[in-house]
Write a protein that holds these residues in place. Sequence first.
Motif, PDB file in Angstrom:
ATOM      1  N   THR A  23       0.863  -1.173   0.000  1.00 56.80           N
ATOM      2  CA  THR A  23       0.000   0.000   0.000  1.00 56.80           C
ATOM      3  C   THR A  23       0.901   1.224   0.000  1.00 56.80           C
ATOM      4  O   THR A  23       1.843   1.288   0.790  1.00 56.80           O
ATOM      5  N   THR A  65       1.086   5.691  -0.354  1.00 60.64           N
ATOM      6  CA  THR A  65       0.351   6.945  -0.237  1.00 60.64           C
ATOM      7  C   THR A  65       1.036   7.973  -1.117  1.00 60.64           C
ATOM      8  O   THR A  65       2.230   8.234  -0.973  1.00 60.64           O
ATOM      9  N   THR A  68      -3.654  10.434  -1.375  1.00 58.76           N
ATOM     10  CA  THR A  68      -4.418   9.326  -1.939  1.00 58.76           C
ATOM     11  C   THR A  68      -3.667   8.020  -1.716  1.00 58.76           C
ATOM     12  O   THR A  68      -2.464   7.942  -1.947  1.00 58.76           O
ATOM     13  N   GLN A  69      -4.372   6.992  -1.247  1.00 57.39           N
ATOM     14  CA  GLN A  69      -3.756   5.691  -1.014  1.00 57.39           C
ATOM     15  C   GLN A  69      -4.055   4.748  -2.165  1.00 57.39           C
ATOM     16  O   GLN A  69      -5.136   4.778  -2.744  1.00 57.39           O
ATOM     17  N   TYR A  70      -3.070   3.881  -2.463  1.00 55.46           N
ATOM     18  CA  TYR A  70      -3.199   2.897  -3.528  1.00 55.46           C
ATOM     19  C   TYR A  70      -2.726   1.537  -3.025  1.00 55.46           C
ATOM     20  O   TYR A  70      -1.759   1.450  -2.275  1.00 55.46           O
ATOM     21  N   LYS A  77      -6.827   2.436  -6.612  1.00 52.23           N
ATOM     22  CA  LYS A  77      -7.054   3.547  -5.688  1.00 52.23           C
ATOM     23  C   LYS A  77      -7.943   3.069  -4.542  1.00 52.23           C
ATOM     24  O   LYS A  77      -8.971   2.430  -4.761  1.00 52.23           O
TER      25      LYS A  77
END
Length: 53
Positions: free
Chosen positions: A6, A8, A13-15, A24
């Motif tokens: 994961t 940021t 925005t986190q992915y 996303k």
Amino acid sequence: MQEQKTITAENGTQYFVMGKHRIKITEHFPGDGKPIEELITDLIIHKIKEKAR
């Protein structure tokens, strides 16, 4: 198995990343709704009551 992580972005925005795929991460809860901790607690209590029947 492909590496999973994961990340940021600079804008917050986190992915979720797996190999060359990036998804996303977004929350789909209303801002005025219950917090996730309360929803999980309610779910656990409901499942315990369901098993007791």
